[in-house]
Design an enzyme around this catalytic site. Structure first.
Site, short mmCIF file in Angstrom:
data_model
loop_
_atom_site.label_atom_id
_atom_site.label_comp_id
_atom_site.label_asym_id
_atom_site.label_seq_id
_atom_site.Cartn_x
_atom_site.Cartn_y
_atom_site.Cartn_z
N ALA A 303 13.18 -33.66 -15.72
CA ALA A 303 12.37 -32.32 -16.00
C ALA A 303 12.81 -31.15 -15.69
O ALA A 303 12.88 -30.06 -16.29
CB ALA A 303 11.14 -32.53 -15.77
N ILE A 305 15.80 -30.19 -15.22
CA ILE A 305 17.10 -29.42 -15.74
C ILE A 305 17.08 -29.19 -17.19
O ILE A 305 16.57 -29.87 -17.98
CB ILE A 305 18.14 -30.43 -15.36
CG1 ILE A 305 18.38 -30.60 -14.00
CG2 ILE A 305 19.58 -29.93 -16.10
CD1 ILE A 305 19.17 -31.76 -13.59
N ASP A 349 38.97 6.33 -33.79
CA ASP A 349 39.48 7.14 -34.57
C ASP A 349 38.84 7.69 -35.73
O ASP A 349 37.85 7.22 -36.22
CB ASP A 349 40.81 6.01 -35.12
CG ASP A 349 41.58 5.71 -34.06
OD1 ASP A 349 41.74 6.26 -32.87
OD2 ASP A 349 42.63 4.90 -34.38
N ASP A 659 44.95 1.96 -33.98
CA ASP A 659 45.86 1.24 -34.96
C ASP A 659 47.11 1.25 -34.77
O ASP A 659 47.91 0.49 -35.17
CB ASP A 659 45.34 1.86 -36.28
CG ASP A 659 45.33 3.63 -36.35
OD1 ASP A 659 45.98 3.99 -35.41
OD2 ASP A 659 44.88 3.93 -37.33
N ASP A 663 48.47 2.27 -29.04
CA ASP A 663 47.13 2.21 -28.76
C ASP A 663 46.83 0.71 -28.11
O ASP A 663 45.66 0.72 -27.40
CB ASP A 663 46.18 2.16 -30.13
CG ASP A 663 46.16 3.61 -30.82
OD1 ASP A 663 46.46 4.51 -30.05
OD2 ASP A 663 46.03 3.67 -31.77
N ASN A 725 10.80 -26.26 -18.70
CA ASN A 725 11.17 -26.74 -17.47
C ASN A 725 10.09 -26.95 -16.28
O ASN A 725 9.71 -27.71 -15.67
CB ASN A 725 12.66 -26.50 -17.04
CG ASN A 725 13.59 -27.26 -18.10
OD1 ASN A 725 14.33 -26.08 -18.79
ND2 ASN A 725 13.80 -28.19 -18.09
P1 ATP Z 1 43.62 9.46 -36.05
O1 ATP Z 1 44.07 9.46 -34.73
O2 ATP Z 1 42.00 9.78 -36.00
O3 ATP Z 1 43.83 8.39 -36.91
P2 ATP Z 1 45.30 11.37 -37.18
O4 ATP Z 1 45.63 10.42 -38.46
O5 ATP Z 1 45.35 12.82 -37.66
O6 ATP Z 1 44.02 10.91 -36.71
P3 ATP Z 1 47.94 11.06 -36.29
O7 ATP Z 1 48.38 9.95 -37.50
O8 ATP Z 1 48.21 10.89 -35.13
O9 ATP Z 1 46.52 10.92 -36.27
O10 ATP Z 1 48.32 12.24 -36.86
C1 ATP Z 1 48.45 13.51 -35.93
C2 ATP Z 1 48.83 14.58 -36.85
O11 ATP Z 1 50.03 14.45 -37.31
C3 ATP Z 1 47.98 15.03 -38.13
O12 ATP Z 1 46.97 15.74 -37.78
C4 ATP Z 1 49.18 15.65 -38.97
O13 ATP Z 1 49.01 17.03 -38.78
C5 ATP Z 1 50.46 15.08 -38.41
N1 ATP Z 1 50.57 13.93 -39.54
C6 ATP Z 1 50.12 12.89 -39.89
N2 ATP Z 1 50.69 12.26 -40.76
C7 ATP Z 1 51.92 12.76 -40.91
C8 ATP Z 1 52.97 12.50 -41.66
N3 ATP Z 1 52.97 11.48 -42.71
N4 ATP Z 1 54.06 13.59 -41.76
C9 ATP Z 1 54.15 14.55 -40.98
N5 ATP Z 1 52.71 14.73 -40.07
C10 ATP Z 1 51.96 13.87 -40.29
#
Ligand code: ATP
Length: 940
Positions: A303, A305, A349, A659, A663, A725
């Site tokens: 009883a 347990i 993000d 992502d 990270d 119990n």
């Molecule tokens: P989160 O961190 O929310 O995903 P995010 O996409 O703005 O945001 P990052 O991908 O680190 O973060 O981008 C940071 C910055 O880099 C952007 O705000 C933009 O100015 C620049 N960036 C993003 N993608 C490119 C790209 N393909 N070529 C050149 N610069 C870019």
């Protein structure tokens, strides 16, 4: 020949594959059969019979085995010494029934463990690694286990390399091979053949299974899979992952051990009292008296347990994990189900999670003038209209640089729809180029009277926040760089204004004002630049050397609409006392504008902390500031970890999304690391506890809700089980202590309930409804409660209720027993009445236990499984008192119909009365609040 000695073309020829179209699917299938799956061999799992036997090692089962031995001893005594075969047979039946229960229970826990494992395995498969592979000329994503030698694979930053590959093309590719070489520094890769006898760490034209891509991207041909890879050669057999118990499972294991000890004390005490009573009545101590006392003692031990608890718990956690997966939240360990429910901070993000990640350039500023770009989606339709009427200086260089320094493409699918490939920011620029009438492939194919070649690529990464390509335009070398404007301006010398380069000092203020205007409209901003360079720098310059002394061509303003459903999720989370924090690489002003739109902040001047400010702060500064900050902008991945630690120092339970490859440490540091299933890298998925299959923020909210529901359900069934119990122990103890004289036909040593009755209650009438509680729907105010304090025990705040209900229920059972005895009923009848009083007491109580408040707070008909379980348990328990077979075995006896009616309804009274009093008291002091009117708890 080994692949690193050979030329690329020779490797491809030897493996009979094509760089353009890969293997055919039939050939890949044939090679999969020939080479086996691309996996390391695992050691064999324990055979099923050994797993089954392992379930018999539970302490409770051992107690039951002892009970069986005692029953046999007592039967032997009856047969051979006392010559009382009918009494002896009763003991034999009891032992058989107990044995049956042991095996049924063991079988059940074995089956439950198996099916739980199966569901978890199915979930694990979803979280398994995948690889991008070229088959029949198309790029596919396949489970990594399906890779075969000859497959052409493509990798990018954040991917795992899933097999040994010989590189065919690399763009700044660097990989970390520490698992093979112990060398933590990433290795730069190239594609030329190497000489003989090169050590693994120096085989720069090879990629190795298990390595991670830390930078750039690459295309390679698989040369070895599974145990044939370098990793396979050194890997010993992988042990099956040991079952890790979750914190609740450990709490319950500890609780069960404590209860066992309490049970032992009670058993010893009961034995003494019972023997004393027997001695008092007969003047001597016989073996029969000992056997009788022992049977009471055994009933008590059983009883005390909560034997079904561990099995119910693991099943409920597994149901939870499956439920989460249906909601697109893939949980990797059962631990996380529990932690999810306690989450108090969600750091997310922005891009893709809070926003749609469907980017469109709607504005740009180039060559000293600004423009609006019309049209949405990926179709090349939309006018480019200058803001100011009159002559505009032209923006073709800005356009050209935007489409050439770009990794994305738009392709038309079979149905004629435009489909984007690649990074959404780049896609937006490709679409803008199309609206202007230019396209990278057409230019590079020299179809537009231009003689341009791309000779180097320096891919984007979120630490640099830039990307570049080196081009050769006729005889002239140029580097085209684009990226975050504030980062780019720091590397810029000149700005193109009306076709003239002006100095940075002269033009910077106008450009910054323009960036701010875009950002205030929640636009993502991107600066596009160019620089003329000489051949030597073009061919050999480092990233740092190339990305400086730039000339700014223009700024693109890109809209990335917030996901419409996120605002409601944020409101719900705030009501649930959970804070939402946006962490983004984007511009501070853009970030705040989006945070305002989503309700993450309500004050238009809310403070935004930028990465560079974070860098200037000590950990203590950040600790003090963190609870009041909701938006972090321009952060790099390593800042995320500091934010997690700062919040955790406040005792918060932090869920963090990520992502990119960098990270991963932050995801591991968070209490719940969350990775994106679609856009996330394989490395972050590996580090995460929860994978969002749809990348959506709303899925986090739903997962937290599910975590809370599951935890609430676990609390509910624990409340129910433990109350039973307490009631059982007390019903028996009252008998031991209060029944000092025979009453009517019933001897003073007759226990209130037989051991089998107690077992029945625990296994059937208690366990089934408990199990059904695991399926319960959430309580209405679930998301109006603050997060649970993780430091508090799961039993916190429940003990008073458990004991009060248990004492009343146990008391009633004893009263039923004594009343029956006083009416002259037999021992079996009195025990049966006590048994049914207990069963129905429980079955009514379960409806009370499923609410944190009272029986009246919930609709009793909403959980169908529970209704079924209760109906089944009620019918089965009544049947065992009627059927002669069970009468013989369990010691039950049929009762009169009036008594049956009484045992069904009278036990409802305590539950209704106690719950009613509590409900009235609560209404008096705390009227129920309509969820939507409740204010969001203030955390700052
Ligand atoms: P989160 O961190 O929310 O995903 P995010 O996409 O703005 O945001 P990052 O991908 O680190 O973060 O981008 C940071 C910055 O880099 C952007 O705000 C933009 O100015 C620049 N960036 C993003 N993608 C490119 C790209 N393909 N070529 C050149 N610069 C870019």
């Amino acid at each position: 020949m080994t692949p690193y000695n050979e030329h690329k073309a020779d490797v491809l020829a030897r493996l009979a594959t094509s760089r353009q179209s890969g293997l055919t699917s039939e050939e890949a299938q044939a090679r999969l059969i020939q080479h086996g799956p691309n996996a390391l061999a695992a050691s064999k799992p324990l055979p099923a019979w050994r797993q089954f036997l392992a379930t018999l090692k539970e302490p409770l089962v051992i107690i039951l085995f002892i009970a069986v031995l005692l029953a046999w001893a007592s039967a032997g005594y009856d047969f051979f010494v006392r010559n009382d075969p009918s009494h002896g047979m009763a003991a034999v039946y009891e032992s058989i029934a107990i044995l049956l229960l042991i095996f049924v229970n063991a079988g059940l826990s074995f089956w439950q463990a198996k099916s739980a494992q199966k569901s978890l395995d199915a979930l694990k498969v979803m979280a398994d690694h995948h690889a991008k592979v070229l088959r029949d000329g198309d790029w596919l994503t396949v489970p990594a286990t399906e890779l075969v030698p000859g497959d052409i694979v493509s990798v990018k930053t954040g991917d795992f390399i899933e097999a040994d590959v010989r590189w065919l093309h690399v763009a700044e590719l660097q990989t970390n091979e520490a698992h093979l070489t112990g060398e933590a520094e990433p290795v730069q890769k190239q594609t030329h053949a190497l000489g003989a006898d090169v050590q693994i760490g120096d085989r720069t034209n090879m990629g190795f299974s298990g390595a991670t891509v830390t930078h750039g991207n690459g295309l390679g041909v698989v040369v070895a899979t599974g145990m044939q890879t370098e990793l396979g050669k050194i890997a010993t057999l992988l042990d099956q992952v040991k079952d890790k118990k979750t914190p609740i499972e450990r709490t319950i294991a500890r609780l069960t051990t404590k209860l066992m000890m309490v049970a032992m004390v009670i058993v010893a005490f009961t034995l003494l009292v019972e023997l004393f009573k027997a001695y008092q009545q007969t003047g001597s101590l016989s073996f029969a008296a000992l056997a009788e006392s022992l049977s009471t003692a055994i009933a008590l031990a059983v009883a005390a347990i909560p034997d079904a608890l561990p099995a119910v718990l693991s099943i409920v956690l597994t149901i939870g994990a499956t439920m989460l997966a249906k909601n697109n939240g893939l949980i990797k360990s059962l631990n996380s189900v529990e932690t999810l429910g306690a989450t108090s901070y969600i750091a997310s993000d922005k891009t893709g999670t809070l926003t749609k990640n469907e980017m469109t350039v709607t504005r740009f500023y180039a060559n000293g003038a600004s423009y609006v770009v019309e049209g949405d989606g990926y179709e090349p339709v939309g006018e480019i209209i200058p803001d100011d009427e009159g002559d505009t200086p032209g923006f073709s260089r800005f356009m050209l640089a935007s489409v050439l320094n770009n990794e994305a493409a738009i392709q038309t699918d079979d149905e004629g729809r435009s489909r984007p490939y690649g990074n959404p920011t780049d896609v937006a620029l490709v679409v803008m180029g199309h609206k202007f009438g230019i396209d990278r492939d057409t230019i590079l194919n020299k179809d537009q009277a231009l003689d341009i070649d791309i000779i180097r690529e320096l891919p984007f990464d979120s630490d640099r926040k830039m990307m570049s390509v080196v081009i050769k335009d006729g005889d002239q070398y140029q580097v085209l760089t684009k990226g975050a404007p504030d980062v780019i301006l720091a590397k810029t010398d000149a700005i193109l204004d009306h076709d003239q380069p002006i100095t940075l000092a002269a033009g910077q203020a106008a450009v910054e004002a323009q960036v701010n205007r875009f950002a205030e409209q929640a636009l993502r901003t991107l600066a596009v630049t160019l620089r003329d360079i000489d051949e030597d720098l073009a061919l050999h310059g480092s990233t740092g050397d190339l990305e400086q002394h730039l000339t700014l061509l223009g700024i693109a303003g890109i809209i990335d609409p917030p996901r419409p459903e996120v605002r409601q999720s944020v409101t719900t989370l705030h009501q649930a006392g959970i804070q939402v924090v946006m962490i983004t690489g984007d511009h501070a002003v853009t970030a705040r504008a989006i945070a305002l739109k989503l309700g993450i902040v309500t004050d238009p001047s809310a403070r935004v902390v930028e990465g560079k400010q974070l860098e200037a702060m000590t950990d203590d500064d950040l600790f003090r500031l963190a609870p009041s900050i909701r938006v972090y902008a321009r952060v790099s991945p390593e800042h995320k970890q500091r934010i997690v630690h700062a919040l955790q120092r406040h005792g918060e339970t932090v869920a963090m999304t990520g992502d990119g490859i960098n990270d991963a440490p932050a995801l591991r540091a968070a209490d719940i690391g969350i990775a994106m299933g679609i856009n996330g890298t394989e490395v972050t998925k590996d580090a995460a506890d929860l994978i969002l299959l749809d990348d959506k923020f709303t899925t986090i909210e739903r997962s937290v809700r599910a975590g809370r529901t599951i935890f609430g359900n676990i609390k509910n069934f624990m409340r129910h089980e433990l109350t039973t119990n307490v009631a059982e122990v007390l019903a028996l103890l009252f008998g031991v202590l209060l029944m000092t004289q025979p009453v009517g036909q019933v001897a003073a040593t007759t226990p209130t309930l037989t051991a089998l009755m107690v077992l029945w209650v625990n296994m059937i009438s208690d366990a089934l409804p408990s199990f059904a509680l695991g399926y319960d729907v959430p309580e209405a105010d679930l998301m109006n409660q603050p997060p649970r304090n993780v430091k508090q025990s799961i039993l916190h705040g429940m003990l008073g209720r458990i004991f009060l209900r248990g004492i009343v229920m146990g008391g009633l059972v004893y009263v039923a027993f004594i009343w029956a005895a006083s009416q002259g009923m037999s021992g079996a009848e009195a025990q049966t009445l006590a048994f049914l009083t207990l069963v129905f007491g429980q079955l009514w109580h379960v409806f009370d236990a499923r609410s944190t408040r009272t029986l009246f707070a919930r609709n009793p008909f909403e959980n169908h499984q529970l209704l079924l379980a209760v109906a089944f348990a009620a019918a089965a328990s009544l049947l065992v008192t009627i059927m002669p077979f069970f009468n013989e075995v369990m010691g039950t006896a049929p009762l009169s119909s009036t008594l049956y009616a009484a045992v069904v309804f009278i036990p409802a009274l305590p539950t209704f009365i106690l719950s009613g009093i509590k409900e009235l008291w609560l209404r008096w002091h705390r009227p129920p609040v309509a969820p939507e009117r409740q204010a969001a708890p203030e955390h700052d």
